[in-house]
Design a protein around this motif. Structure first.
Motif, PDB file in Angstrom:
ATOM      1  N   PHE A 371     -21.099  86.429 -13.121  1.00  0.00           N
ATOM      2  CA  PHE A 371     -20.140  85.404 -13.546  1.00  0.00           C
ATOM      3  C   PHE A 371     -19.700  85.604 -14.990  1.00  0.00           C
ATOM      4  N   ALA A 372     -20.543  86.241 -15.800  1.00  0.00           N
ATOM      5  CA  ALA A 372     -20.110  86.590 -17.157  1.00  0.00           C
ATOM      6  C   ALA A 372     -18.913  87.532 -17.098  1.00  0.00           C
ATOM      7  N   MET A 373     -18.889  88.368 -16.067  1.00  0.00           N
ATOM      8  CA  MET A 373     -17.802  89.310 -15.877  1.00  0.00           C
ATOM      9  C   MET A 373     -16.503  88.590 -15.508  1.00  0.00           C
ATOM     10  N   ILE A 374     -16.641  87.485 -14.801  1.00  0.00           N
ATOM     11  CA  ILE A 374     -15.469  86.733 -14.344  1.00  0.00           C
ATOM     12  C   ILE A 374     -14.893  85.854 -15.450  1.00  0.00           C
ATOM     13  N   ALA A 375     -15.763  85.271 -16.271  1.00  0.00           N
ATOM     14  CA  ALA A 375     -15.335  84.259 -17.243  1.00  0.00           C
ATOM     15  C   ALA A 375     -14.203  84.713 -18.170  1.00  0.00           C
ATOM     16  N   PRO A 376     -14.295  85.893 -18.824  1.00  0.00           N
ATOM     17  CA  PRO A 376     -13.197  86.271 -19.730  1.00  0.00           C
ATOM     18  C   PRO A 376     -11.872  86.487 -18.999  1.00  0.00           C
ATOM     19  N   ILE A 377     -11.936  87.099 -17.797  1.00  0.00           N
ATOM     20  CA  ILE A 377     -10.713  87.363 -17.042  1.00  0.00           C
ATOM     21  C   ILE A 377     -10.105  86.060 -16.542  1.00  0.00           C
ATOM     22  N   ALA A 378     -10.938  85.207 -15.952  1.00  0.00           N
ATOM     23  CA  ALA A 378     -10.439  83.923 -15.440  1.00  0.00           C
ATOM     24  C   ALA A 378      -9.814  83.102 -16.558  1.00  0.00           C
ATOM     25  N   THR A 379     -10.452  83.103 -17.725  1.00  0.00           N
ATOM     26  CA  THR A 379      -9.917  82.350 -18.855  1.00  0.00           C
ATOM     27  C   THR A 379      -8.576  82.925 -19.311  1.00  0.00           C
ATOM     28  N   GLY A 380      -8.472  84.252 -19.307  1.00  0.00           N
ATOM     29  CA  GLY A 380      -7.207  84.877 -19.668  1.00  0.00           C
ATOM     30  C   GLY A 380      -6.075  84.424 -18.760  1.00  0.00           C
ATOM     31  N   THR A 386      -1.332  78.308 -17.818  1.00  0.00           N
ATOM     32  CA  THR A 386      -1.219  76.898 -18.224  1.00  0.00           C
ATOM     33  C   THR A 386      -0.893  76.718 -19.697  1.00  0.00           C
ATOM     34  N   HIS A 387      -1.001  77.807 -20.484  1.00  0.00           N
ATOM     35  CA  HIS A 387      -0.801  77.743 -21.939  1.00  0.00           C
ATOM     36  C   HIS A 387      -1.748  76.724 -22.579  1.00  0.00           C
ATOM     37  N   SER A 388      -2.939  76.607 -22.008  1.00  0.00           N
ATOM     38  CA  SER A 388      -3.952  75.670 -22.506  1.00  0.00           C
ATOM     39  C   SER A 388      -5.335  76.161 -22.079  1.00  0.00           C
ATOM     40  N   TYR A 389      -6.355  75.753 -22.861  1.00  0.00           N
ATOM     41  CA  TYR A 389      -7.744  76.112 -22.544  1.00  0.00           C
ATOM     42  C   TYR A 389      -8.466  75.020 -21.753  1.00  0.00           C
ATOM     43  N   ASN A 390      -7.821  73.900 -21.502  1.00  0.00           N
ATOM     44  CA  ASN A 390      -8.508  72.746 -20.916  1.00  0.00           C
ATOM     45  C   ASN A 390      -9.186  73.073 -19.594  1.00  0.00           C
ATOM     46  N   ASN A 391      -8.449  73.694 -18.672  1.00  0.00           N
ATOM     47  CA  ASN A 391      -9.028  73.990 -17.365  1.00  0.00           C
ATOM     48  C   ASN A 391     -10.181  74.991 -17.451  1.00  0.00           C
ATOM     49  N   ALA A 392     -10.133  75.858 -18.452  1.00  0.00           N
ATOM     50  CA  ALA A 392     -11.243  76.801 -18.649  1.00  0.00           C
ATOM     51  C   ALA A 392     -12.530  76.048 -18.979  1.00  0.00           C
ATOM     52  N   PHE A 393     -12.426  75.010 -19.819  1.00  0.00           N
ATOM     53  CA  PHE A 393     -13.599  74.212 -20.155  1.00  0.00           C
ATOM     54  C   PHE A 393     -14.068  73.384 -18.953  1.00  0.00           C
ATOM     55  N   TYR A 394     -13.136  72.893 -18.144  1.00  0.00           N
ATOM     56  CA  TYR A 394     -13.522  72.137 -16.944  1.00  0.00           C
ATOM     57  C   TYR A 394     -14.312  73.017 -15.969  1.00  0.00           C
ATOM     58  N   ILE A 395     -13.855  74.234 -15.768  1.00  0.00           N
ATOM     59  CA  ILE A 395     -14.544  75.147 -14.847  1.00  0.00           C
ATOM     60  C   ILE A 395     -15.979  75.382 -15.306  1.00  0.00           C
ATOM     61  N   ALA A 396     -16.152  75.646 -16.597  1.00  0.00           N
ATOM     62  CA  ALA A 396     -17.493  75.905 -17.129  1.00  0.00           C
ATOM     63  C   ALA A 396     -18.400  74.693 -16.959  1.00  0.00           C
ATOM     64  N   GLY A 397     -17.864  73.494 -17.196  1.00  0.00           N
ATOM     65  CA  GLY A 397     -18.675  72.283 -17.073  1.00  0.00           C
ATOM     66  C   GLY A 397     -19.104  71.995 -15.657  1.00  0.00           C
ATOM     67  N   VAL A 398     -18.206  72.161 -14.702  1.00  0.00           N
ATOM     68  CA  VAL A 398     -18.552  71.915 -13.291  1.00  0.00           C
ATOM     69  C   VAL A 398     -19.602  72.914 -12.808  1.00  0.00           C
ATOM     70  N   LEU A 399     -19.465  74.170 -13.204  1.00  0.00           N
ATOM     71  CA  LEU A 399     -20.468  75.173 -12.821  1.00  0.00           C
ATOM     72  C   LEU A 399     -21.837  74.829 -13.414  1.00  0.00           C
TER      73      LEU A 399
END
Length: 431
Positions: A371-380, A386-399
């Motif tokens: 999942f460390a491999m996925i995180a940088p790509i998914a965030t990119g 979305t031009h925002s980081y909000n959903n990236a933080f939501y994904i990390a919190g739910v996981l």
């Protein structure tokens, strides 16, 4: 009797510190590199992730090598490889050349956590494994704290290439000291006989530290529900860790409008504070858990609590004040750091002996790397779309929330071959 094991703690902490100083260099220098080579956010996401590809592929190989040839030389080779690769990044001339050096760096860095896990299992009494794992993993947060400031200043004053050459060279001193002094406790000359006897007696919770039958292979481990619980928990916790590691400086520069030096400071501060807090959690874990509780897997409760703390990242999009943001990042990073550390300690508690510690830790970190491999790509992709980081933080919190549930429900059995588990009986496995 003197506690000379402190030198092992220093080795463990500095090993992962140097490892992560090298990793964070690209994150801090991302903007000037992107400008020089015309790299898009999606391409940068792949570049951030690239070292994890070879890291992921090499972990179990390093773990098997450690169990076969020992930590002294195998770990030294790994340090040499990733340090040289980091220096080579400073001489890159294109996107592809940086990609190649990152791939080599990842392959070398894959040695560090399996080696650290095996050293902990060989050197530490069971009642010290929580703090030892916390110290090992704290280096992964001290490294970005130090690296963010050092690289930021180097980039600001001398250019991004100097930053890579500077941090990549830092492994030389560590490598010299490691080869000079490190040995297994049976052979180490810097401890006295009383301390040696304590380590050999207590490193398996008072039980014999020799396999009663054939040692567990990777396929044997993968038949265990507890191993799958450990792998999933490690994966979900690592997602949050690598979201911060790879994208936090860019987030601070683009969303919070900080310059490179200020983003270095505000990256370093949460990491530095989380080092202290995670070590406190590791110490608390050791004080609360007896050797008997460790043998029953009681460490899983600390893993779950740490994952819940990681989920604080869910509040990030609602925070405007920069200092409250620092507090949120500090708590979330502390949870991720402690969760990974306690998971490593839990693995050591559930394994039958130190003979399997190298491959077991390699397998565990492989779960995290998935999942460390996925995180940088998914965030990119999230940022680009979305031009925002909000959903990236939501994904990390739910996981993180899901990881807490998995830790409590799936890591309740010792890691044994199926026939041995049936003999022990599930009634003895409840915390």
């Amino acid at each position: 009797m003197k506690n000379r094991r402190i030198f092992i703690y220093i080795f463990l902490f500095s090993l992962t510190s140097i490892n992560y100083i090298d990793r964070v260099a690209l994150s801090v220098a991302a903007q000037p590199i992107a400008h020089e080579f015309g790299i898009s956010p999606i391409q940068m996401g792949y570049l951030f992730s690239s070292f994890i590809w070879t890291y992921f592929a090499s972990l179990i190989i390093w773990g098997i090598a450690l169990d076969r040839w020992g930590t002294r030389w195998v770990n030294a080779i790994g340090m040499a490889v990733f340090s040289l690769a980091t220096v080579a990044t400073g001489f890159a001339w294109s996107y592809m050349s940086i990609l190649v050096t990152r791939l080599v760096m990842g392959a070398g860095e894959a040695s560090s956590y399996p080696a650290g896990g095996k050293v902990i299992r060989e050197w530490m009494p069971a009642r010290e494994r929580g703090i030892a794992a916390a110290v090992l993993n704290s280096g992964s947060y001290a490294g970005p704290a130090i690296g963010a400031i050092v690289v930021a200043f180097a980039v600001q004053l001398f250019g991004w290439r100097t930053g890579f050459i500077l941090v990549g060279s830092s492994g030389t001193i560590w490598l010299f000291c490691w080869l000079m002094w490190f040995r297994k406790p049976e052979l180490a000359t810097f401890i006295d006989e009383d301390e040696r006897a304590l380590i050999l007696r207590e490193r398996n919770g008072g039980l014999p530290d020799t396999p009663t039958g054939p040692t567990l292979s990777i396929p044997d481990m993968l038949k265990s529900t507890s191993v799958w619980g450990l792998l999933i928990t490690q994966a979900f916790c690592s997602y949050a860790q690598f979201l911060f590691l790879t994208w936090l400086p860019s987030y601070l520069q683009t969303e919070r409008h900080l310059n490179i030096v200020k983003s270095g400071y505000f990256t370093a501060l949460p990491y530095a504070l989380s080092v202290i807090l995670a070590i406190v959690i590791g110490r608390l874990s050791d004080r609360l858990l007896t050797a008997e509780a460790c043998n029953r897997g009681g460490q899983r409760n600390m893993v779950a609590a740490s994952m819940l703390l990681t989920a604080v990242v869910l509040t990030t999009p609602f925070v405007d004040d920069v200092w409250i943001m620092v507090a949120v990042f500090t708590l979330s990073l502390t949870g991720a750091q402690a969760g990974i550390a306690m998971n490593i300690a839990l693995l050591g508690d559930l394994l039958p002996s130190s003979a399997e510690a190298g491959r077991g830790t390699g397998l565990l970190i492989t779960g995290g790397a998935s999942f460390a491999m996925i995180a940088p790509i998914a965030t990119g992709y999230v940022v680009a779309i979305t031009h925002s980081y909000n959903n990236a933080f939501y994904i990390a919190g739910v996981l993180a929330l899901a990881g807490a549930f998995v830790a409590l429900t799936m890591t309740r059995q010792p890691i044994r071959r199926k026939d041995e588990v049936e003999e022990v009986g599930e009634a003895t496995l409840r915390a």
